[in-house]
Enzyme design. Structure first.
Site: not given
Ligand code: IMP
Length: 427
Positions: A16, A40, A223
């Site tokens: 992004k 990230g 995300q």
């Molecule tokens: P959480 O956001 O840490 O609760 O993770 C929930 C899901 O979202 C998991 O499958 C993570 O790998 C995914 N996820 C969270 N943040 C990112 C991101 O910035 N990029 C890709 N996947 C993400």
């Protein structure tokens, strides 16, 4: 009035930052509206590389006000680690603004994220383990701690104690873990109050005023659409609303404030963590894509699952987010394939679907239906205009545009900031 939202169209990690870079100096405010330090992104300025997880990307530009909106969950230890890391490299970030209503990720949210995943075993979500889900759960459960609570010590202590009462019972009796001491958590949170004070702002008022004055406000999605708690592959999603509508609730601006929604789509598909991914390639081709695209997580270093471009995935994102533009990233990674498969449908138990199926059960039983585009072998990394691209690369982009139903405005052809082909201006 110019409100622009940038949203990932797949499962995150679409790059992004590329679109943000294109808007560059023209942006007056960059706003994070959802998620936390589970995101990230790498920002490259000159020869310097900065890995950020929580801070908005505009932080490096003194003329741009970086804002953490009310929809974000903030881990204060990470916030100040990032701020101090930047300060060591000479970047001053005292222009950062944080919503008084943003919720805090406390040390107990991090513990609960990890022990819950361990407890779930095979049924785990594959979270980033940063405490994001448990912090949002507390917000909705009305036992969360907000930034403004740091400035009322007795309320803060009461809230932390109340929130921990139930959690400690769970930690000790179900998870067999030690209880967490409420007083020491409150002490740690209070230790940040002095540094947070000058940043705490009514960010909704700030942003609405800015829009009234014709300033450019960029709402930076973290995300992506398919990780959205409502529209993603639930329960394998994040716990917030990364979709464009989330910019309204997560930053406190009304829907009519949004002029443009730019969807970021990688030229193929990746996903980290668990959950359905109909196009996942578990063979050598998947590994080749992973190596070619350097598909390893910025936040956790995990290898990403890879597949070809899935038009159903991106088209659904385009519709729900009312996308006005698509920015295709990492097209250069596809150089050298003789044929490039594109998913144009799913076969669900013998029935052809042209759009993503309505239910999760159907999605789990979906087998991709491919069409094949002709590839190219020419190095495209120095292309700067659409006509610099080989004819087959141009055809690939035009075909994606047709399948998504939204114009492609920009294309990433390499990791560098300048390695971009712009077709339409993003502002
Ligand atoms: P959480 O956001 O840490 O609760 O993770 C929930 C899901 O979202 C998991 O499958 C993570 O790998 C995914 N996820 C969270 N943040 C990112 C991101 O910035 N990029 C890709 N996947 C993400």
């Amino acid at each position: 009035m110019t409100g622009i939202v940038i949203v990932g169209t797949q499962w995150g990690d679409e790059g992004k930052g590329k679109a943000t870079d294109q808007l560059g100096e023209r942006v007056d405010y960059v706003v994070r509206y959802s998620g936390g330090n589970n995101a990230g992104h790498t920002v490259v300025v000159g020869q310097e590389k900065y890995a950020l997880h929580l801070l908005p990307s505009g932080i490096l530009n003194r003329n741009c006000v970086p804002v953490i909106g009310n929809g974000v969950v903030v881990d204060l230890s990470v916030l100040f680690e990032e701020i101090d890391g930047l300060a060591l490299r000479g970047v001053n970030v005292d222009h950062l603004r944080i919503s008084a209503n943003a919720h805090i990720i406390t040390p107990y949210h991090r513990v609960i994220d990890r022990v819950t995943e361990r407890f779930l075993g095979r049924r785990k979500i594959g979270t980033t383990g940063r405490g994001v889900g448990p912090a949002y759960a507390d917000k909705v459960n009305r036992v969360g701690i907000r930034i403004q609570d740091l400035f009322d010590e007795s309320i803060l202590r009461q809230k932390v104690a109340a929130s921990l009462e139930q959690k400690n019972a769970l930690l000790v009796k179900v998870y067999n873990r030690p209880a967490i001491d409420a007083e020491s958590v409150a002490d740690e949170l209070l230790s940040y109050a002095e540094r947070v004070a000058p940043m705490m702002t009514d960010t909704s008022a700030l942003l609405n005023d800015a829009l009234d004055q014709g300033r450019v406000v960029l709402f930076e999605g973290a995300q992506a659409h398919h990780l959205d708690v409502d529209f993603g592959t639930y329960p394998y999603v994040t716990s917030s609303s990364p979709i464009a509508a989330g910019a309204c609730t997560g930053a406190g601006v009304g829907p009519t404030r949004i002029d443009r929604v730019i969807g970021i789509a990688k030229a193929y598909t990746t996903r980290v963590g668990e959950g359905p991914f109909p196009g996942e390639l578990l063979d050598d081709t998947g590994e080749r894509l992973r190596q070619a695209g350097r598909e390893f997580g910025t936040t956790t270093g995990r290898p990403r699952r890879c597949g070809w471009f899935d038009a159903l995935v991106v088209r659904q994102a385009a519709r729900v987010n009312a996308m006005t533009d698509i920015f295709v990233t990492k097209l250069d990674v596809l150089t050298g394939w003789e044929k490039i498969p594109v998913i144009v449908g799913y076969d669900v138990n013998g029935v052809r679907h042209d759009d993503m199926p309505m239910t999760q059960t159907e999605l789990h039983h979906s087998t991709p239906v491919y069409e094949y585009a002709d590839g190219w072998t020419e190095d495209i990394s120095s292309a700067r205009s659409f006509t610099d691209l080989p004819a087959n690369a141009q055809r690939y982009i035009r075909r994606l545009e047709e399948l998504i139903g939204v114009r492609v405005s920009g294309i990433g052809v390499g990791p560098g900031r300048e390695q971009t082909v712009m077709i339409h201006d993003l502002l």
